[in-house]
Structures are given as C-alpha cells and as structure tokens.
Design an enzyme around this catalytic site. Structure first.
Site, PDB file in Angstrom:
ATOM      1  N   HIS A  51       0.844  -1.212   0.000  1.00 19.09           N
ATOM      2  CA  HIS A  51       0.000   0.000   0.000  1.00 19.09           C
ATOM      3  C   HIS A  51       0.862   1.238   0.000  1.00 19.09           C
ATOM      4  O   HIS A  51       1.053   1.850   1.054  1.00 19.09           O
ATOM      5  CB  HIS A  51      -0.905  -0.002   1.233  1.00 19.09           C
ATOM      6  CG  HIS A  51      -2.082   0.912   1.129  1.00 19.09           C
ATOM      7  ND1 HIS A  51      -2.053   2.244   1.470  1.00 19.09           N
ATOM      8  CD2 HIS A  51      -3.343   0.671   0.712  1.00 19.09           C
ATOM      9  CE1 HIS A  51      -3.241   2.776   1.296  1.00 19.09           C
ATOM     10  NE2 HIS A  51      -4.036   1.839   0.842  1.00 19.09           N
TER      11      HIS A  51
ATOM     12  N   ILE B  86       1.738   4.851   1.356  1.00 22.22           N
ATOM     13  CA  ILE B  86       0.739   5.665   2.047  1.00 22.22           C
ATOM     14  C   ILE B  86       0.115   4.794   3.130  1.00 22.22           C
ATOM     15  O   ILE B  86      -0.299   3.667   2.868  1.00 22.22           O
ATOM     16  CB  ILE B  86      -0.358   6.150   1.068  1.00 22.22           C
ATOM     17  CG1 ILE B  86       0.243   7.066  -0.002  1.00 22.22           C
ATOM     18  CG2 ILE B  86      -1.461   6.882   1.831  1.00 22.22           C
ATOM     19  CD1 ILE B  86      -0.744   7.452  -1.096  1.00 22.22           C
TER      20      ILE B  86
ATOM     21  N   VAL C 104      -7.723   3.040   7.244  1.00 15.91           N
ATOM     22  CA  VAL C 104      -8.253   2.195   8.320  1.00 15.91           C
ATOM     23  C   VAL C 104      -7.229   2.013   9.427  1.00 15.91           C
ATOM     24  O   VAL C 104      -7.609   1.853  10.593  1.00 15.91           O
ATOM     25  CB  VAL C 104      -8.757   0.831   7.802  1.00 15.91           C
ATOM     26  CG1 VAL C 104      -9.927   1.012   6.863  1.00 15.91           C
ATOM     27  CG2 VAL C 104      -7.662   0.046   7.134  1.00 15.91           C
TER      28      VAL C 104
ATOM     29  N   GLU D  97      -7.502   2.951  13.312  1.00 16.54           N
ATOM     30  CA  GLU D  97      -7.124   1.991  14.358  1.00 16.54           C
ATOM     31  C   GLU D  97      -6.189   2.642  15.370  1.00 16.54           C
ATOM     32  O   GLU D  97      -6.334   2.437  16.580  1.00 16.54           O
ATOM     33  CB  GLU D  97      -6.467   0.754  13.742  1.00 16.54           C
ATOM     34  CG  GLU D  97      -5.986  -0.260  14.746  1.00 16.54           C
ATOM     35  CD  GLU D  97      -7.085  -0.922  15.572  1.00 16.54           C
ATOM     36  OE1 GLU D  97      -6.768  -1.383  16.696  1.00 16.54           O
ATOM     37  OE2 GLU D  97      -8.235  -0.990  15.119  1.00 16.54           O
TER      38      GLU D  97
END
Length: 141
Positions: free
Chosen positions: A49, A55, A59, A63
C-alpha cells in the site's frame, strides 16, 4: 499522565504488527488521550500500500486513533484487564496522506459512555495539519 510503550502494552492487548501507538504524551483516564505513532517504511502495510508510493491506509489511521482512545478508557480502574472493541465510525473525513517518516499525532476525547458502550471524537494530525477526524464508538468487554 504519560505512558511509554511498556505502559501501553500493559493496557492494550495489541502487539506487533498491530500495536499502533508508540507513546502517550498526555492522558486523563476516562477523559482523553494524546499520543503519537512514528510511521516507519519498515511496516508491513507498505509492502502493498502502495509499492511505488507508500501511504498509510486510512483504516490503520483510524485503528491508531481507536487505540489511543482505548488507552484512556482502559486506564480506568474498573476497566483494567478488559478490552475495547471497535463499534463504529461516523462523520469520518480524511484530509491528507500519512507516509513513512511522519509522526502521526493522535487525539481521542471520550465524549460519552452508557454501560459498556462508549463514544469518542478523534483527530489525527501530521505537522499540526489534520489528516483524519471522526467519531468512534466502542464496547468494553
């Protein structure tokens, strides 16, 4: 009240690679927590990612915010040894990206609690610029 990583591990059940709070800079149990996460290129999520432009996934920012809030709520004497489970997210907005090398500033204010269900308002910043903001709900089990 300040917490180092060992203090945080005594409160939260999370461990690597899912412990998302490195330090609590200020906290009032049951009221709020202000902490940081030092974002590193070595973290597992950056493998995919994204391989050519790392980046931090939104989510995982959420968290990290939830874990900061969990430090505040689980520091109450009556909640020691329990866990806080995510219940939901409302009014969430992402306003910037978080990349390796950033220090993610986390703030979660507990805005209410009815029994085991609680609510918080959370804000994440990088260099004093808001990158994420939203309202979280949780259940203490």
């Amino acid at each position: 009240m300040k917490l180092d990583i060992e203090d945080i591990k005594a409160i939260l059940p999370h461990r690597y690679p899912f412990l998302m709070v490195d330090r609590i800079l200020d906290m009032e149990p049951g009221k709020f927590a202000r902490g940081i996460k030092c974002v590193s290129a070595n973290e597992m999520q950056f493998i995919g990612h994204f391989p050519k432009q790392a980046i931090m996934p939104g989510v995982l920012i959420l968290e990290a915010l939830a874990q900061a809030g969990a430090c505040a709520i689980l520091s109450l004497e009556e909640n020691r040894g329990r866990i806080a489970v995510f219940g939901g997210v409302k009014n969430c907005r992402f306003r910037g990206v978080v990349v390796p090398g950033d220090v993610l500033e986390l703030f979660c204010e507990i805005t209410g609690q009815r029994g085991a269900v609680g609510f918080g308002h959370a804000v994440a910043k990088v260099n004093d610029k808001i990158v994420c903001e939203g309202d979280l709900s949780f259940s203490v089990t």
